[in-house]
Design a protein around this motif. Structure first.
Motif, PDB file in Angstrom:
ATOM      1  N   PRO A  13      -4.476  -1.001   8.655  1.00 42.20           N
ATOM      2  CA  PRO A  13      -4.295  -1.353   7.462  1.00 42.20           C
ATOM      3  C   PRO A  13      -5.394  -2.347   7.200  1.00 42.20           C
ATOM      4  N   TRP A  14      -5.917  -3.037   7.905  1.00 43.24           N
ATOM      5  CA  TRP A  14      -6.841  -4.229   7.575  1.00 43.24           C
ATOM      6  C   TRP A  14      -8.379  -3.725   7.453  1.00 43.24           C
ATOM      7  N   CYS A  15      -8.479  -2.514   7.859  1.00 45.14           N
ATOM      8  CA  CYS A  15      -9.840  -1.845   7.867  1.00 45.14           C
ATOM      9  C   CYS A  15     -10.443  -1.620   6.370  1.00 45.14           C
ATOM     10  N   PRO A  16     -11.574  -2.066   5.960  1.00 46.21           N
ATOM     11  CA  PRO A  16     -12.472  -2.050   4.842  1.00 46.21           C
ATOM     12  C   PRO A  16     -12.894  -0.497   4.680  1.00 46.21           C
ATOM     13  N   LYS A  17     -13.391  -0.208   5.809  1.00 48.54           N
ATOM     14  CA  LYS A  17     -13.927   1.422   5.859  1.00 48.54           C
ATOM     15  C   LYS A  17     -12.611   2.450   5.530  1.00 48.54           C
ATOM     16  N   CYS A  18     -11.374   2.326   6.287  1.00 48.08           N
ATOM     17  CA  CYS A  18     -10.291   2.961   5.889  1.00 48.08           C
ATOM     18  C   CYS A  18      -9.998   3.037   4.442  1.00 48.08           C
ATOM     19  N   ARG A  19     -10.077   1.815   3.861  1.00 44.99           N
ATOM     20  CA  ARG A  19      -9.679   1.601   2.632  1.00 44.99           C
ATOM     21  C   ARG A  19     -10.621   2.331   1.513  1.00 44.99           C
ATOM     22  N   SER A  20     -11.960   2.083   2.013  1.00 46.02           N
ATOM     23  CA  SER A  20     -12.882   2.891   0.972  1.00 46.02           C
ATOM     24  C   SER A  20     -12.775   4.453   0.920  1.00 46.02           C
ATOM     25  N   GLU A  21     -12.347   4.948   2.196  1.00 42.19           N
ATOM     26  CA  GLU A  21     -12.296   6.611   2.118  1.00 42.19           C
ATOM     27  C   GLU A  21     -11.177   6.915   1.600  1.00 42.19           C
ATOM     28  N   ALA A  22     -10.333   6.175   1.406  1.00 36.93           N
ATOM     29  CA  ALA A  22      -8.651   6.740   1.136  1.00 36.93           C
ATOM     30  C   ALA A  22      -8.695   7.653  -0.144  1.00 36.93           C
ATOM     31  N   PRO A  23      -9.542   7.232  -1.419  1.00 35.54           N
ATOM     32  CA  PRO A  23      -9.505   8.221  -2.345  1.00 35.54           C
ATOM     33  C   PRO A  23     -10.049   9.589  -1.834  1.00 35.54           C
ATOM     34  N   ALA A  24     -11.015   9.760  -1.032  1.00 35.52           N
ATOM     35  CA  ALA A  24     -11.473  10.940  -0.629  1.00 35.52           C
ATOM     36  C   ALA A  24     -10.426  11.733   0.243  1.00 35.52           C
ATOM     37  N   VAL A  25      -9.574  11.239   0.918  1.00 39.41           N
ATOM     38  CA  VAL A  25      -8.413  11.444   1.702  1.00 39.41           C
ATOM     39  C   VAL A  25      -7.653  12.235   0.742  1.00 39.41           C
ATOM     40  N   LYS A  26      -7.246  11.345  -0.157  1.00 39.01           N
ATOM     41  CA  LYS A  26      -6.192  11.718  -1.215  1.00 39.01           C
ATOM     42  C   LYS A  26      -6.396  13.028  -1.784  1.00 39.01           C
TER      43      LYS A  26
END
Length: 198
Positions: A95-108
């Motif tokens: 949840p706190w990972c900025p890389k994870c947050r930035s790639e969330a739109p691509a995963v979605k």
């Protein structure tokens, strides 16, 4: 001598016919028993076999990497074996990972592009509390993806993941490749296309 031989043949024939189940004149048939085994089919009748289309479909073998159970962030039980035989994209995030947050739109976007029967997308959240995991899903709008709450890291360990963000691409035969994020939309699409053998 001929009459003795003819008599012997006649007696042998009578015994043979009687032994094969033919009733002698005046003999009553034996009552049927409920526990009696069913009569065997005549030797000339081949056993019936179901048509190929009637045979049950073979189930996919479950790779050892999918031998796990977990709970989704929606509180439902999830068995890894349910993914056997299909291409899967595992997205390991925190949840706190900025890389994870930035790639969330691509995963979605990728998850929305492919039907679950084509490619299954599974998020595997860890390294924080379930409340923080749910907040991440809500904030990133990735709620349509199945997300597992893996606070103890059991699924991470099972699939050999030691850092976030990591993607594990699993083919239907259970073979995997990994990619460390962040992945752009193009990168993720490229991995999914290779997963599908295109």
């Amino acid at each position: 001598m001929i009459t003795v031989r003819a008599a012997a043949v006649l007696i042998a024939g009578t015994l043979l016919v009687t032994a094969c189940g033919t009733m002698a004149p005046g003999e009553a048939a034996a009552p049927m028993r409920d526990d009696a085994p069913p009569a065997a089919a005549p030797a000339s009748t081949p056993p019936s076999t179901p048509a190929a289309s009637d045979a049950p479909a073979a189930t996919a073998a479950v790779p050892s990497a999918l031998d796990f159970s977990a709970t989704t962030l929606k509180g439902q039980r999830f068995d890894g074996a349910s993914l056997a035989g299909k291409p899967v994209v595992f997205w390991f995030w925190a949840p706190w990972c900025p890389k994870c947050r930035s790639e969330a739109p691509a995963v979605k976007a990728a998850a929305a592009t492919y039907d679950d029967d084509q490619v299954a997308f599974v998020g595997v959240a860890g390294l924080d509390t379930e409340a923080a995991m749910r907040e991440f899903v809500q904030r990133t709008g990735t709620g349509e993806v199945t997300h597992l709450a893996d606070a103890k890291g059991a699924v991470w360990t099972k699939l050999g993941v030691s850092e976030q963000s990591t993607f594990v691409f699993m083919k239907p035969d259970g073979s995997t490749t990994k990619a460390t994020g962040p992945l752009s939309q193009g990168d993720l699409d490229g991995h999914v296309q290779r997963l599908l053998g295109r």
